[in-house]
Design an enzyme around this catalytic site. Structure first.
Site, PDB file in Angstrom:
ATOM      1  N   ARG A 168      -9.878   8.935  14.033  1.00  0.00           N
ATOM      2  CA  ARG A 168      -9.031   9.569  13.005  1.00  0.00           C
ATOM      3  C   ARG A 168      -9.777  10.667  12.251  1.00  0.00           C
ATOM      4  NH1 ARG A 168      -8.417   8.632   7.304  1.00  0.00           N
ATOM      5  NH2 ARG A 168      -9.701   6.759   7.386  1.00  0.00           N
TER       6      ARG A 168
ATOM      7  N   SER B 205      -5.095   1.280   0.454  1.00  0.00           N
ATOM      8  CA  SER B 205      -4.568   2.509  -0.154  1.00  0.00           C
ATOM      9  C   SER B 205      -5.204   2.743  -1.525  1.00  0.00           C
ATOM     10  CB  SER B 205      -3.044   2.407  -0.335  1.00  0.00           C
ATOM     11  OG  SER B 205      -2.411   2.362   0.916  1.00  0.00           O
TER      12      SER B 205
ATOM     13  N   ARG C 290     -16.538  11.492  12.426  1.00  0.00           N
ATOM     14  CA  ARG C 290     -17.118  10.212  12.008  1.00  0.00           C
ATOM     15  C   ARG C 290     -17.749   9.421  13.146  1.00  0.00           C
ATOM     16  NH1 ARG C 290     -12.558   8.233   7.724  1.00  0.00           N
ATOM     17  NH2 ARG C 290     -13.224   9.745   6.178  1.00  0.00           N
TER      18      ARG C 290
ATOM     19  N   GLU D  96      -1.314   1.865   8.523  1.00  0.00           N
ATOM     20  CA  GLU D  96      -2.450   1.530   9.403  1.00  0.00           C
ATOM     21  C   GLU D  96      -2.122   0.401  10.379  1.00  0.00           C
ATOM     22  OE1 GLU D  96      -6.176   1.385   7.240  1.00  0.00           O
ATOM     23  OE2 GLU D  96      -7.215   0.557   8.993  1.00  0.00           O
TER      24      GLU D  96
ATOM     25  N   GLY E  87       0.869  -1.174   0.000  1.00  0.00           N
ATOM     26  CA  GLY E  87       0.000   0.000   0.000  1.00  0.00           C
ATOM     27  C   GLY E  87       0.906   1.225   0.000  1.00  0.00           C
TER      28      GLY E  87
ATOM     29  N   ALA F  89       2.066   3.009   2.491  1.00  0.00           N
ATOM     30  CA  ALA F  89       3.138   2.979   3.503  1.00  0.00           C
ATOM     31  C   ALA F  89       4.303   2.117   3.024  1.00  0.00           C
ATOM     32  CB  ALA F  89       2.593   2.477   4.833  1.00  0.00           C
TER      33      ALA F  89
ATOM     34  N   HIS G 284     -14.129   0.632   9.342  1.00  0.00           N
ATOM     35  CA  HIS G 284     -13.379   1.347   8.306  1.00  0.00           C
ATOM     36  C   HIS G 284     -11.890   1.432   8.592  1.00  0.00           C
ATOM     37  CE1 HIS G 284     -12.716   4.129   5.079  1.00  0.00           C
ATOM     38  NE2 HIS G 284     -12.349   5.106   5.878  1.00  0.00           N
TER      39      HIS G 284
ATOM     40  N   HIS H  44     -17.116   3.998   9.632  1.00  0.00           N
ATOM     41  CA  HIS H  44     -17.449   5.062   8.672  1.00  0.00           C
ATOM     42  C   HIS H  44     -18.966   5.105   8.535  1.00  0.00           C
ATOM     43  CE1 HIS H  44     -17.556   7.505   5.095  1.00  0.00           C
ATOM     44  NE2 HIS H  44     -16.239   7.681   5.165  1.00  0.00           N
TER      45      HIS H  44
ATOM     46  N   GLU I 298     -14.086  17.617   4.155  1.00  0.00           N
ATOM     47  CA  GLU I 298     -14.574  16.385   4.778  1.00  0.00           C
ATOM     48  C   GLU I 298     -14.886  16.639   6.248  1.00  0.00           C
ATOM     49  OE1 GLU I 298     -13.259  12.460   3.245  1.00  0.00           O
ATOM     50  OE2 GLU I 298     -11.468  13.546   2.695  1.00  0.00           O
TER      51      GLU I 298
ATOM     52  N   LEU J  15      -7.984   1.927  -2.531  1.00  0.00           N
ATOM     53  CA  LEU J  15      -9.430   2.200  -2.458  1.00  0.00           C
ATOM     54  C   LEU J  15      -9.735   3.620  -1.976  1.00  0.00           C
ATOM     55  CD1 LEU J  15     -10.784  -1.088  -0.797  1.00  0.00           C
ATOM     56  CD2 LEU J  15     -10.800  -0.462  -3.213  1.00  0.00           C
TER      57      LEU J  15
ATOM     58  N   SER K 115      -5.029   9.568   6.903  1.00  0.00           N
ATOM     59  CA  SER K 115      -4.377   8.263   6.907  1.00  0.00           C
ATOM     60  C   SER K 115      -3.368   8.100   5.775  1.00  0.00           C
ATOM     61  CB  SER K 115      -5.456   7.185   6.821  1.00  0.00           C
ATOM     62  OG  SER K 115      -4.854   5.956   6.662  1.00  0.00           O
TER      63      SER K 115
HETATM   64  C1  LIG Z   1     -12.621   2.453   0.947  1.00  0.00           C
HETATM   65  C2  LIG Z   1     -11.593   3.243   1.699  1.00  0.00           C
HETATM   66  C3  LIG Z   1     -11.461   4.591   1.463  1.00  0.00           C
HETATM   67  C4  LIG Z   1     -10.494   5.324   2.154  1.00  0.00           C
HETATM   68  N1  LIG Z   1     -10.337   6.654   1.862  1.00  0.00           N
HETATM   69  C5  LIG Z   1      -9.327   7.327   2.451  1.00  0.00           C
HETATM   70  C6  LIG Z   1      -9.042   8.676   2.078  1.00  0.00           C
HETATM   71  O1  LIG Z   1      -9.697   9.235   1.199  1.00  0.00           O
HETATM   72  N2  LIG Z   1      -8.020   9.305   2.696  1.00  0.00           N
HETATM   73  C7  LIG Z   1      -7.260   8.714   3.677  1.00  0.00           C
HETATM   74  O2  LIG Z   1      -6.346   9.350   4.193  1.00  0.00           O
HETATM   75  N3  LIG Z   1      -7.498   7.435   4.028  1.00  0.00           N
HETATM   76  C8  LIG Z   1      -8.489   6.734   3.432  1.00  0.00           C
HETATM   77  N4  LIG Z   1      -8.707   5.440   3.788  1.00  0.00           N
HETATM   78  C9  LIG Z   1      -7.783   4.797   4.724  1.00  0.00           C
HETATM   79  C10 LIG Z   1      -6.477   4.499   4.000  1.00  0.00           C
HETATM   80  O3  LIG Z   1      -6.741   4.097   2.678  1.00  0.00           O
HETATM   81  C11 LIG Z   1      -5.666   3.408   4.683  1.00  0.00           C
HETATM   82  O4  LIG Z   1      -5.620   3.613   6.059  1.00  0.00           O
HETATM   83  C12 LIG Z   1      -4.227   3.420   4.173  1.00  0.00           C
HETATM   84  O5  LIG Z   1      -4.231   3.397   2.771  1.00  0.00           O
HETATM   85  C13 LIG Z   1      -3.463   2.240   4.723  1.00  0.00           C
HETATM   86  O6  LIG Z   1      -2.261   2.130   4.004  1.00  0.00           O
HETATM   87  P1  LIG Z   1      -1.220   1.004   4.350  1.00  0.00           P
HETATM   88  O7  LIG Z   1      -0.123   1.154   3.360  1.00  0.00           O
HETATM   89  O8  LIG Z   1      -0.899   1.061   5.784  1.00  0.00           O
HETATM   90  O9  LIG Z   1      -2.004  -0.371   4.129  1.00  0.00           O
HETATM   91  P2  LIG Z   1      -2.812  -0.925   2.874  1.00  0.00           P
HETATM   92  O10 LIG Z   1      -2.916   0.086   1.809  1.00  0.00           O
HETATM   93  O11 LIG Z   1      -4.069  -1.492   3.387  1.00  0.00           O
HETATM   94  O12 LIG Z   1      -1.867  -2.093   2.323  1.00  0.00           O
HETATM   95  C14 LIG Z   1      -1.714  -3.309   2.993  1.00  0.00           C
HETATM   96  C15 LIG Z   1      -0.786  -4.210   2.183  1.00  0.00           C
HETATM   97  O13 LIG Z   1      -0.390  -5.313   2.999  1.00  0.00           O
HETATM   98  C16 LIG Z   1      -0.457  -6.503   2.243  1.00  0.00           C
HETATM   99  N5  LIG Z   1      -0.627  -7.627   3.175  1.00  0.00           N
HETATM  100  C17 LIG Z   1      -1.559  -7.800   4.138  1.00  0.00           C
HETATM  101  N6  LIG Z   1      -1.349  -8.950   4.799  1.00  0.00           N
HETATM  102  C18 LIG Z   1      -0.257  -9.518   4.252  1.00  0.00           C
HETATM  103  C19 LIG Z   1       0.466 -10.736   4.478  1.00  0.00           C
HETATM  104  N7  LIG Z   1       0.105 -11.615   5.426  1.00  0.00           N
HETATM  105  N8  LIG Z   1       1.543 -11.020   3.708  1.00  0.00           N
HETATM  106  C20 LIG Z   1       1.938 -10.156   2.726  1.00  0.00           C
HETATM  107  N9  LIG Z   1       1.292  -9.002   2.465  1.00  0.00           N
HETATM  108  C21 LIG Z   1       0.216  -8.697   3.213  1.00  0.00           C
HETATM  109  C22 LIG Z   1      -1.622  -6.287   1.298  1.00  0.00           C
HETATM  110  O14 LIG Z   1      -1.507  -7.195   0.233  1.00  0.00           O
HETATM  111  C23 LIG Z   1      -1.377  -4.811   0.927  1.00  0.00           C
HETATM  112  O15 LIG Z   1      -0.407  -4.751  -0.088  1.00  0.00           O
HETATM  113  C24 LIG Z   1      -9.677   4.690   3.107  1.00  0.00           C
HETATM  114  C25 LIG Z   1      -9.829   3.325   3.351  1.00  0.00           C
HETATM  115  C26 LIG Z   1     -10.768   2.596   2.651  1.00  0.00           C
HETATM  116  C27 LIG Z   1     -10.896   1.139   2.925  1.00  0.00           C
END
Ligand SMILES: Cc1cc2nc3c(=O)[nH]c(=O)nc-3n(C[C@H](O)[C@H](O)[C@H](O)COP(=O)(O)OP(=O)(O)OC[C@H]3O[C@@H](n4cnc5c(N)ncnc54)[C@H](O)[C@@H]3O)c2cc1C
Length: 487
Positions: free
Chosen positions: A367, A41, A274, A356, A12, A14, A332, A228, A112, A43, A372
């Site tokens: 939040r 991310s 929220r 996250e 994602g 991060a 959410h 949410h 927002e 989405l 995020s």
């Molecule tokens: C529908 C939706 C809309 C949102 N809109 C917003 C917004 O507009 N603005 C905002 O700031 N935030 C928003 N958020 C929140 C935000 O998108 C997330 O909090 C943020 O993107 C998380 O990023 P991340 O990189 O930590 O994790 P993620 O983007 O969730 O990525 C997780 C990764 O970990 C991998 N993974 C998981 N488990 C394993 C495993 N066991 N082995 C290997 N890989 C694994 C997955 O394959 C994925 O690649 C939204 C969330 C959702 C669901």
């Protein structure tokens, strides 16, 4: 000399940003359990918050973040977040990322919930997350090794208790693999799939947090879950999210008779924080109301929200005629997670958590919208900086457990049953009784740490580990609140 090896779990925002920061100096490997783009991310709809409008300032963003988080935030973390935000936006623009602009090139800002000013930068209307994630992936140099459809199942430590590797299996054939590393970063996102009704991607089952729990990493505020208010429901189940930005454009939450549900509930009405909106809707639902987003006041809905429009069309939702979208609150975002300092370090040496999956305390108990994606950028950069400052003085040897790839000895609940139990206990309103019920339900199952090599079983095991820790955390909090109220 061989480069030190960094393993990043998750691609994602991060994980991907951390990979870009480290790619030049380290041997970087990224693992994803399914497709590269399958993440929360990708989405994200609303966008990314940053005080870059000439009439805005980081102090106002700081204040809004604290108010939304009920002042339970780590203030140092919030300060870093809001002060770094304009630099992150500038860097992205310099690197060629195109945020939505007016025809004469001025940035467009969305509004927002709980923001005192329009400060949400977005791209492709409501496709910010997808475009940003792709943008980062496209910039990976060839040296970054991608392991897609390879699910991490546990963290390996060395003799000194330092993170030193992982075991994984390829999801298509269950083949087991072991990898050594010098630094390990968990960027596996939150845990929305613990609840049946969630906005989260199917891959988000709390795996990284469960793995961290199993090696004894400190965990913080695990029961702090954000619901949410507006998940789109079709045929009785949550299909996706309708961004708060739609309410920012004038949509109003109403019941079946057209009554505005947020009127008189909070000075910001539909754009209240929220947690407040979700509670009002939850109670309305329990009183028998159906809930809709009334779009009558939103102009150019389809042009502004192409992704939401496509989702509604796919589900044959007649919103063009009714001017309404049926919505309900749903799980959410996870405010809690693996406890880290402000450089992503966990309590386990050489183990980092970002995005996250991590809990810096930046979000407090709720939040602020669109903080995020920002968190993912800010704290992944800081974790990468910390790794660059860290010297690994000796060659680490991960201890590989003797009994591997056992799939027996595990008894787990069905996914939908588990999700229903979690919803009843850890939903918007909680009671000691329902939390104790969840804990005794989980006690009937056994989820030992032997290796599992199919994703469904491993996900259910991880979900059970998290559900138990969440319920314990929520119970402790409820009891503390009770003691405080009595004294
Ligand atoms: C529908 C939706 C809309 C949102 N809109 C917003 C917004 O507009 N603005 C905002 O700031 N935030 C928003 N958020 C929140 C935000 O998108 C997330 O909090 C943020 O993107 C998380 O990023 P991340 O990189 O930590 O994790 P993620 O983007 O969730 O990525 C997780 C990764 O970990 C991998 N993974 C998981 N488990 C394993 C495993 N066991 N082995 C290997 N890989 C694994 C997955 O394959 C994925 O690649 C939204 C969330 C959702 C669901």
């Amino acid at each position: 000399m061989a480069k030190e090896k960094v393993i990043i779990l998750g691609a994602g925002i991060a994980g991907s940003q951390a990979a870009l920061e480290l790619a030049e100096d380290y041997d970087v490997h990224i693992f994803t359990k399914s497709a590269l783009l399958a993440s929360n991310s990708a989405l994200a709809q609303g966008g990314i918050a940053a005080a870059v409008h000439p009439d805005d300032e980081p102090l106002s963003h700081y204040r809004d973040t604290l108010i939304a988080g009920h002042f339970e935030n780590n203030r140092k973390a919030v300060r870093l977040l809001v002060e770094e935000a304009p630099h992150i936006i500038e860097e992205l623009r310099q690197a060629g990322f195109l945020f939505d602009c007016t025809p004469n090139g001025k940035l467009l800002f969305g509004l927002e919930g709980a923001h005192s000013a329009p400060r949400i930068l977005h791209a492709g209307g409501d496709q910010t997350g997808l475009l940003l994630t792709r943008f980062l992936h496209d910039r990976f140099p060839a040296s970054v090794k991608l392991h897609t459809y390879e699910m991490a199942s546990s963290i390996l430590l060395d003799q000194d208790g330092h993170a030193a590797g992982i075991r994984t299996f390829t999801t298509k054939d269950g083949h087991c693999h072991f990898y050594h590393c010098d630094h390990l970063i968990i960027a596996t996102g939150g845990a929305g799939q613990l609840f049946g009704n969630t906005s989260n991607d199917a891959s988000i089952t709390g795996d990284g947090i469960a793995m961290a729990i199993q090696v004894g990493a400190a965990i913080r505020d695990l029961s702090a879950i954000q619901f949410h208010p507006t998940l789109y429901f079709a045929n009785g189940r949550a299909v996706g999210l309708v961004s708060e930005a739609v309410r920012g454009q004038g949509a109003v939450l109403v019941d079946q008779s057209g009554r505005a549900l947020m009127a008189g509930e909070h000075p910001l009405a539909d754009l209240a924080p929220r947690d407040i909106v979700s509670k009002v809707l939850f109670r309305a639902q329990n009183a028998g109301c159906s809930i809709f987003l009334d779009l009558s006041k939103v102009t150019d809905f389809e042009a502004k929200f192409p992704h939401i429009t496509a989702m509604l069309d796919e589900n044959q939702e007649p919103f063009r005629q009714t001017k309404k979208i049926p919505v309900q609150p749903g799980a959410h975002f996870l405010m809690g997670g693996i406890a880290t300092n402000l450089s992503g370090q966990t309590s386990v040496p050489d183990l980092y958590a970002i995005g996250e999956a991590a809990s810096t305390g930046v979000h407090g108990s709720n939040r602020l919208a669109s903080n995020s994606l920002l968190e993912a950028f800010v704290f992944s950069k800081r974790a990468a900086d910390q790794i660059k400052r860290t010297t690994i003085s000796h060659k680490k040897m991960a201890i590989i457990p003797k009994k591997d790839c056992l799939s027996g000895g595990v008894s787990l609940p069905e996914r939908t049953l588990l999700q229903e139990k979690v919803r009843q206990a850890l939903g918007i309103e909680r009671s000691e009784e329902s939390l104790e019920h969840l804990l005794s339900f989980l006690k009937a199952y056994s989820f030992p740490s032997c290796q599992v090599v199919d994703s469904d079983t491993l996900e259910r095991r991880n979900m059970c580990i998290l559900a138990a820790r969440m319920a314990e955390n929520a119970l402790t909090q409820l009891r503390q609140t009770e003691i405080e109220m009595r004294s």
